[in-house]
Design an enzyme around this catalytic site. Sequence first.
Site, PDB file in Angstrom:
ATOM      1  N   GLY B  53      -8.415  -0.355  -6.036  1.00  0.00           N
ATOM      2  CA  GLY B  53      -7.968  -1.164  -4.924  1.00  0.00           C
ATOM      3  C   GLY B  53      -6.565  -0.776  -4.492  1.00  0.00           C
ATOM      4  O   GLY B  53      -5.751  -0.349  -5.317  1.00  0.00           O
ATOM      5  N   SER B  54      -6.266  -0.918  -3.204  1.00  0.00           N
ATOM      6  CA  SER B  54      -4.905  -0.673  -2.727  1.00  0.00           C
ATOM      7  C   SER B  54      -4.006  -1.853  -3.088  1.00  0.00           C
ATOM      8  O   SER B  54      -4.467  -2.862  -3.619  1.00  0.00           O
ATOM      9  CB  SER B  54      -4.913  -0.445  -1.220  1.00  0.00           C
ATOM     10  OG  SER B  54      -5.538   0.788  -0.939  1.00  0.00           O
ATOM     11  N   HIS B  56      -1.290  -1.253  -5.015  1.00  0.00           N
ATOM     12  CA  HIS B  56      -0.579  -0.836  -6.232  1.00  0.00           C
ATOM     13  C   HIS B  56       0.265   0.410  -5.984  1.00  0.00           C
ATOM     14  O   HIS B  56       0.661   1.079  -6.935  1.00  0.00           O
ATOM     15  CB  HIS B  56      -1.590  -0.555  -7.346  1.00  0.00           C
ATOM     16  CG  HIS B  56      -2.558  -1.655  -7.588  1.00  0.00           C
ATOM     17  ND1 HIS B  56      -2.147  -2.920  -7.917  1.00  0.00           N
ATOM     18  CD2 HIS B  56      -3.914  -1.699  -7.527  1.00  0.00           C
ATOM     19  CE1 HIS B  56      -3.224  -3.699  -8.060  1.00  0.00           C
ATOM     20  NE2 HIS B  56      -4.300  -2.981  -7.820  1.00  0.00           N
ATOM     21  N   LYS B 104      -9.399   2.788 -13.891  1.00  0.00           N
ATOM     22  CA  LYS B 104      -8.812   1.598 -14.518  1.00  0.00           C
ATOM     23  C   LYS B 104      -9.940   0.607 -14.813  1.00  0.00           C
ATOM     24  O   LYS B 104     -10.840   0.422 -13.994  1.00  0.00           O
ATOM     25  CB  LYS B 104      -7.774   0.946 -13.596  1.00  0.00           C
ATOM     26  CG  LYS B 104      -6.622   1.860 -13.211  1.00  0.00           C
ATOM     27  CD  LYS B 104      -5.416   1.118 -12.636  1.00  0.00           C
ATOM     28  CE  LYS B 104      -5.701   0.367 -11.347  1.00  0.00           C
ATOM     29  NZ  LYS B 104      -6.231   1.204 -10.243  1.00  0.00           N
ATOM     30  N   ASP B 109     -14.455  -1.458 -10.076  1.00  0.00           N
ATOM     31  CA  ASP B 109     -14.115  -0.030 -10.130  1.00  0.00           C
ATOM     32  C   ASP B 109     -15.096   0.712 -11.030  1.00  0.00           C
ATOM     33  O   ASP B 109     -15.617   1.781 -10.682  1.00  0.00           O
ATOM     34  CB  ASP B 109     -12.700   0.175 -10.696  1.00  0.00           C
ATOM     35  CG  ASP B 109     -11.609  -0.272  -9.737  1.00  0.00           C
ATOM     36  OD1 ASP B 109     -11.900  -1.025  -8.795  1.00  0.00           O
ATOM     37  OD2 ASP B 109     -10.444   0.129  -9.941  1.00  0.00           O
ATOM     38  N   HIS B 215      -3.172  -7.890 -10.248  1.00  0.00           N
ATOM     39  CA  HIS B 215      -3.699  -8.598  -9.079  1.00  0.00           C
ATOM     40  C   HIS B 215      -3.268 -10.056  -9.118  1.00  0.00           C
ATOM     41  O   HIS B 215      -3.853 -10.899  -8.438  1.00  0.00           O
ATOM     42  CB  HIS B 215      -5.225  -8.520  -9.050  1.00  0.00           C
ATOM     43  CG  HIS B 215      -5.755  -7.142  -9.229  1.00  0.00           C
ATOM     44  ND1 HIS B 215      -6.091  -6.638 -10.459  1.00  0.00           N
ATOM     45  CD2 HIS B 215      -5.961  -6.145  -8.331  1.00  0.00           C
ATOM     46  CE1 HIS B 215      -6.510  -5.383 -10.301  1.00  0.00           C
ATOM     47  NE2 HIS B 215      -6.428  -5.067  -9.029  1.00  0.00           N
TER      48      HIS B 215
END
Lengths: 329, 329
Positions: B53-54, B56, B104, B109, B215
């Site tokens: 996911g963006s 990070h 990760k 994911d 998150h």
Amino acid sequence: MKKFINRVDHFLAESLAGFAAAHADLVELNLEPVFVRRKTATPGKVALISGGGSGHEPLHSGFVGYGMLDAACPGQVFTSPTPDQMMAAAQAVDSGAGVLFIVKNYSGDLMNFEMAAEMCEAPNATVLVNDDVAVENSSYTTGRRGVAGTMIVEKLVGSMAESGANLEQCKAFGDHVVKRVASMGVAFSSGTVPAAGKPTFTIGEDEIEIGVGIHGEPGRRRARIAPADAIADELLTAIVDDLKPAADAALLVLVNGLGGTPLSELYLLFNSAHAWLRQRGFTIRRVQVGSLTTSLDMAGASLTLCSLDAEMMKRWDSAVQTPTLRWGR
Amino acid sequence: MKKFINRVDHFLAESLAGFAAAHADLVELNLEPVFVRRKTATPGKVALISGGGSGHEPLHSGFVGYGMLDAACPGQVFTSPTPDQMMAAAQAVDSGAGVLFIVKNYSGDLMNFEMAAEMCEAPNATVLVNDDVAVENSSYTTGRRGVAGTMIVEKLVGSMAESGANLEQCKAFGDHVVKRVASMGVAFSSGTVPAAGKPTFTIGEDEIEIGVGIHGEPGRRRARIAPADAIADELLTAIVDDLKPAADAALLVLVNGLGGTPLSELYLLFNSAHAWLRQRGFTIRRVQVGSLTTSLDMAGASLTLCSLDAEMMKRWDSAVQTPTLRWGR
């Protein structure tokens, strides 16, 4: 106040100690008086020294190293370093070719660097950086403030000094670069000075400060939060009006985070700036994005344009090896 | 919500476009499906692909380049990338030696990378990173979360792939590294997901979340704000209890900012960690300080320890040329 801190009066010393320990391959920390110097000197070159109040990290300590500064003198947070720091740094790093002081235009910094320059036994000169186009005079300034463009001056003059230029040449080149750099910033939130324990200024949930200074000084106006494109437009309009780059200028664009803004937003702001400049026919030749001249934990960013001539482009690209900037070596 | 943003649903695309334009010398952005790839491939090497996911940033796109990743697949903010992104990236960067996915440990994911791995025509393997010692299972995870230690895995395995190791060797080395990396974080504030428009969690003026996920997932406990030394003590105690480094271990220490915390505080936190580790007889051999695995604009930081053997030390020191990490070349 939520910060990584132990005691307010130890903030600077502990942060500097951590910095020096993390980068012991590149820098050494001197105590009493405090300055950061290169671990490995280049013999016979003009020594470049900068400094200023802390709270703007990585400026200036993060730019000490090969191809940039020989020493940096950190004052307490938002407080000028003292002449004895500057003189001790000069004595430590002068190798016979003289000392060039790079000073951001704040009254306290200027006064203290002037005192140091007068007392300094080595031949010396000063380059004064005043790239902030937001306001003409300000809380701590007669004339324009020196902000994020300072690291560009340090990089370019650092390269010239490294290549063996003499003091007069480095000073003249520094003055030349200063005329070709212009910046303006915007704040979403205020930073918090540890000793104050609360934000420097208050700002509404939907407000931004356009033209803010790096100590939270007022800018041009308080506005409603706006899209990134509109913010980039207002900042770049002011910068271009001032800098007046030639239509075929080779531009270096610096998008600088003020401490509390993440990289993802800085890249988005660069995207807005990139579109704005291209629409007006400007050519972006070099880009730097990162939080390089901060204001503690302030959320916000500044934009800087630098109009590169061939010599400046070469100096930007040349090797640099510092805790913060590393390339080409 | 104050962010540099134009439209919530354009955040990722515009941030990525800015990133790619800023680093056009090193990376290329592919659209439909979205992935970032190296501009210059190393022929015949195992291709390393990561993603997630963006939100990070700079993880993972900032680590695409010589000596690290061949491609990164960014999902929407805090949302897994899709198998078609991963398959297209694999097809683009596989040069015949196979593909290693670095993932990760988050359920989404893992599932999507597993689907991509099954459908991928090239020989492939997966290294699963689960360095967060804070909690055993979590909001989006069965087993431990993968956090800031991921960039260490990417750097070390990237170096091994660059030196010509085959897929089996890279996979085995990646699994070896994962066992020697442990992390834990602390949040002072919550990040704000653009599409949500408000902080992911609420936290009191004097509270911190110890063991927070990237998150905003809950950690071990909500505590009162504490001195940096006490925070370092709690994080490092948990990390060392888990990692159990040998008394003579060569440690890499990573102090990672979560997006809203400035470098000056990260260096201060490193100073606390440095003292803690030295008092217990540990030897710090390498240090990395910066905001490298963020959680949007979350204020806070994580600590990571990696116990380096000789091969890992060599791999850490080897040349790397990416938008975010550059040295030795």
